[in-house]
Scaffold this motif. Structure first.
Motif, short mmCIF file in Angstrom:
data_model
loop_
_atom_site.label_atom_id
_atom_site.label_comp_id
_atom_site.label_asym_id
_atom_site.label_seq_id
_atom_site.Cartn_x
_atom_site.Cartn_y
_atom_site.Cartn_z
N MET A 301 0.83 -1.21 0.00
CA MET A 301 0.00 0.00 0.00
C MET A 301 0.86 1.26 0.00
SD MET A 301 -3.04 1.17 2.61
CE MET A 301 -2.09 0.70 4.03
N LEU A 302 1.85 1.32 0.88
CA LEU A 302 2.70 2.51 0.96
C LEU A 302 3.48 2.72 -0.33
CD1 LEU A 302 4.14 2.14 4.59
CD2 LEU A 302 2.24 3.57 3.84
N ALA A 303 4.04 1.65 -0.88
CA ALA A 303 4.85 1.78 -2.09
C ALA A 303 4.01 2.21 -3.28
CB ALA A 303 5.56 0.45 -2.37
N VAL A 304 2.87 1.55 -3.49
CA VAL A 304 2.03 1.86 -4.65
C VAL A 304 1.53 3.31 -4.58
CG1 VAL A 304 -0.20 1.38 -5.74
CG2 VAL A 304 1.33 -0.51 -5.12
N LYS A 305 0.99 3.71 -3.44
CA LYS A 305 0.42 5.05 -3.34
C LYS A 305 1.49 6.14 -3.41
CE LYS A 305 -3.10 5.64 -0.55
NZ LYS A 305 -3.94 5.63 0.66
N ALA A 306 2.67 5.85 -2.84
CA ALA A 306 3.75 6.83 -2.91
C ALA A 306 4.25 7.00 -4.34
CB ALA A 306 4.89 6.42 -1.99
N LEU A 307 4.42 5.89 -5.05
CA LEU A 307 4.89 5.97 -6.44
C LEU A 307 3.87 6.67 -7.34
CD1 LEU A 307 6.54 2.44 -6.83
CD2 LEU A 307 7.70 4.65 -6.73
N VAL A 308 2.60 6.32 -7.16
CA VAL A 308 1.55 6.98 -7.95
C VAL A 308 1.52 8.47 -7.63
CG1 VAL A 308 -0.94 7.17 -8.31
CG2 VAL A 308 0.15 4.92 -8.26
N GLY A 309 1.60 8.82 -6.34
CA GLY A 309 1.58 10.23 -5.94
C GLY A 309 2.74 11.00 -6.52
N PHE A 310 3.94 10.41 -6.49
CA PHE A 310 5.11 11.10 -7.05
C PHE A 310 4.93 11.30 -8.55
CE2 PHE A 310 9.39 11.62 -8.63
CZ PHE A 310 9.98 12.43 -7.67
N ALA A 327 3.97 12.89 -2.29
CA ALA A 327 3.92 11.42 -2.32
C ALA A 327 4.03 10.83 -0.92
CB ALA A 327 5.07 10.89 -3.19
N ALA A 328 4.85 11.45 -0.05
CA ALA A 328 5.06 10.91 1.29
C ALA A 328 3.91 11.20 2.23
CB ALA A 328 6.35 11.47 1.87
N ALA A 329 3.05 12.18 1.89
CA ALA A 329 1.96 12.57 2.78
C ALA A 329 0.74 11.65 2.64
CB ALA A 329 1.55 14.01 2.52
N LEU A 330 0.56 11.02 1.48
CA LEU A 330 -0.72 10.36 1.18
C LEU A 330 -0.72 8.84 1.12
CD1 LEU A 330 -1.86 12.80 -1.67
CD2 LEU A 330 -2.77 12.69 0.65
N PRO A 331 0.35 8.12 1.47
CA PRO A 331 0.30 6.66 1.27
C PRO A 331 -0.49 5.90 2.32
CG PRO A 331 2.41 7.26 2.18
CD PRO A 331 1.68 8.55 1.90
N GLU A 332 -0.81 6.51 3.45
CA GLU A 332 -1.51 5.79 4.52
C GLU A 332 -2.97 5.56 4.16
OE1 GLU A 332 -2.81 9.66 4.59
OE2 GLU A 332 -0.73 9.06 4.74
N GLY A 333 -3.61 4.65 4.87
CA GLY A 333 -5.05 4.45 4.72
C GLY A 333 -5.82 5.55 5.43
#
Length: 588
Positions: A301-310, A327-333
């Motif tokens: 979850m953290l990796a996918v959302k961070a990469l997509v956000g970046f 990218a680092a602010a939004l990876p959490e649920g």
């Protein structure tokens, strides 16, 4: 109940200062406090569900305060950013996570719901985390807020669609599950909130005597926040979204600053308790039973959302530090993920064992993300580009007699005049590029939000004599003026006003030294125009001075009915006629 409250307060007082001293932020302190006193720790508090029902008020109040800061017309202006970033971040994240879930053995429908739930991010985690570091007004903060607002709105149809996925498991005679009924309730709730915010609330505040009855005013403010949240929740909408709507509708109200001052103390404490409840909800036994599964889910979850956000931020042509922060602010649920999974279990779409695993992954991600963000801020961001000195560094120098808030075209001229007289000053500005540029010339300028009392005090507010408000943002200027009048009453406040209405609002706050930014230059230009028309220099100067005095009097006289456009126009027309008669009399 008293023992529970005692445990919550004690845990807060102990862990939060330690977390801040370690540089990981107060949110981590709250989460650790929850782990320590909850069922997995000392078991001082075991009724987690009961606490969560109360502490969710913190999230609701946070969204209400954000609504107070966001005008409806600004939302319309930001619509492309909200939709573009929202779709760009959420849909790819949900699709990739759903695919990974299916590859891990989940059915497509279950994987899709899990992916959508995990793609949501926590408003309660992200906004305080950014606010604590003065990043909300930066590009990364604005982008993150746009995504969170989109997700809050997207949460409504997501919850509404879950029962449709499980329709095959439900009896056909249950009309309460028909989507048009839920949609009808939602429409009614939105209409009620809009109508109440536009036509009723200000009248009620005036009826109860405004802020002159502080206890009644506070009760009325809480009634609005909780009432709109309950109405939204009853209709199937997000309770926090209802509170946000109410705040946005009150953002133009004359009472908005008083409302904000009343809500903020409740919001801060209850939001902290919310994070404590998240820490308590971590199922340590399930984590011990399936550690690799949980670890893999959180990492994915953290990796996918961070990469997509970046990637999304990169496509928007943001620079490296901005994209990394976003990218680092939004990876959490999200706290809404818990609700979505609960609804899915009730509808028979999601197996409870799967929902428990997903819920634990979300809770774990909410604990890990602030730590990751703090590490990136401390280790990665400084190496990607020099950041201006934060306001906290100001305390290392001797306090100056003058604080200039806003160091743009107006604040810089004030600063240069002071420098000519060798009078030291401290300046605060939120434009990082501007601060970095000006500091190269030796100016004592710092990056920071002057509307935060902690920043203002760090800048020497307790020892200064004069506060110059030269901010571009009229709302921020009003907030700063109110803050200084309340907590630093010894300061002489000199304020720049954007226009007549802004000047009147500053007068209402007790600021008497006001300069309208275009008045003096316009008067000088008018005087030059008169002399160019062969009117004598002395007569032109007398005309300008008479006009200035008359205009200042009208500004004060129209304060009481400034919102009544008809009366203001009539008053201005009358003042022009009076001036004409005065000049005619002089000519005779």
């Amino acid at each position: 109940m008293l023992e529970t409250l005692l445990a919550l307060l004690a845990a807060t007082v102990i862990t939060v200062p330690i977390a801040r001293r370690l540089g990981v932020g107060s949110i981590v302190g709250y989460l650790v406090a929850g782990l320590a006193i909850g069922p997995a720790g000392l078991r001082l508090v075991t009724g987690v569900a009961q606490i969560q029902n109360v502490t969710e008020l913190g999230v609701i109040m946070l969204l209400f305060l954000i609504g107070l800061e966001i005008r409806p017309h600004r939302l319309w202006i930001l619509r492309k950013t909200i939709l573009g970033l929202g779709f760009g971040q959420m849909l790819p994240s949900a699709a990739i996570l759903a695919l990974l879930g299916h590859l891990a053995g989940l059915a497509w429908l279950v994987a899709a719901l899990i992916g959508l739930g995990l793609a949501l991010s926590s408003t309660a985690i992200v906004l305080p985390m950014l606010k604590e570091r003065s990043l909300l007004s930066a590009a990364s903060g604005r982008d993150a807020f746009a995504v969170l607002l989109f997700q809050d709105m997207a949460f409504i149809p997501l919850v509404a669609l879950v029962p449709l996925f499980g329709a095959a498991h439900l009896p056909s005679h249950l009309p309460a599950h028909l989507p048009w009924l839920a949609a009808g309730r939602a429409v009614l709730a939105v209409i009620a909130i809009l109508a109440g915010g536009m036509f009723l609330v200000e009248r009620i505040f005036r009826l109860i005597g405004g802020a002159r009855n502080p206890e009644v005013f506070t009760a009325m403010t809480l009634l609005i926040v909780i009432g709109t949240a309950v109405l939204a929740h009853w209709s199937g909408l997000s309770a926090s979204l209802g509170a946000f709507m109410a705040g946005a509708l009150l953002s133009d109200s004359e009472f908005r600053h008083a409302i904000q001052a009343d809500i903020e103390p409740f919001e801060g404490l209850l939001l902290g308790f919310f994070f404590i409840s998240v820490g308590m909800s971590v199922d340590v036994h399930l984590l011990a039973a399936q550690p690799l599964t949980i670890l893999a889910a959180v990492a994915a979850m953290l990796a996918v959302k961070a990469l997509v956000g970046f990637a999304v931020s990169f496509v928007k042509r943001r620079n490296g530090p901005t994209a990394l922060r976003f990218a680092a602010a939004l990876p959490e649920g999200s706290e809404f993920s818990f609700v979505l999974f609960g609804v899915a279990v009730t509808a028979g779409v999601l197996p409870k064992t799967t929902a428990d695993l997903a819920t634990l992954a979300v809770a774990a991600s909410m604990i890990v993300t602030p730590l990751i963000f703090a590490a990136i801020e401390r280790l990665a961001i400084p190496r990607m580009g020099k950041r201006p000195a934060p306001a906290d560094d100001i305390a290392s120098g001797a306090p100056a007699p003058v604080i200039i808030c806003g160091f743009g075209r107006v604040g810089q001229i004030v600063g240069r005049l002071l420098s000519v007289r060798r009078i030291p000053f401290t300046a605060l500005d939120q434009n990082a590029g501007q601060v970095a540029f000006v500091r190269r010339f030796g100016a004592r300028v710092f990056f920071g939000d002057p509307t935060r009392l902690s920043v203002l005090r760090a800048a020497g507010g307790d020892a200064a004599q004069v506060l110059v408000i030269a901010l571009d943002d009229a709302e921020a200027a009003l907030k700063l003026a109110e803050l200084a009048r309340r907590y630093l009453p010894h300061l002489t406040i000199l304020a720049r006003a954007r226009n007549r209405r802004h000047a009147q609002l500053l007068l209402d706050l007790g600021v008497s030294h006001i300069v309208r930014e275009t008045l003096l230059s316009s008067l000088k230009l008018g005087e030059m125009t008169l002399t160019a028309l062969d009117i004598g220099a002395g007569e032109a100067a007398r005309t300008v001075e008479a006009f200035r005095e008359h205009d200042e009097r009208i500004l004060t006289d129209t304060r009481s009915f400034a919102a009544d456009e008809g009366r203001v126009i009539a008053s201005l027309q009358q003042s022009i006629a009076e001036l004409q008669e005065l000049f005619e009399a002089d000519r005779r």
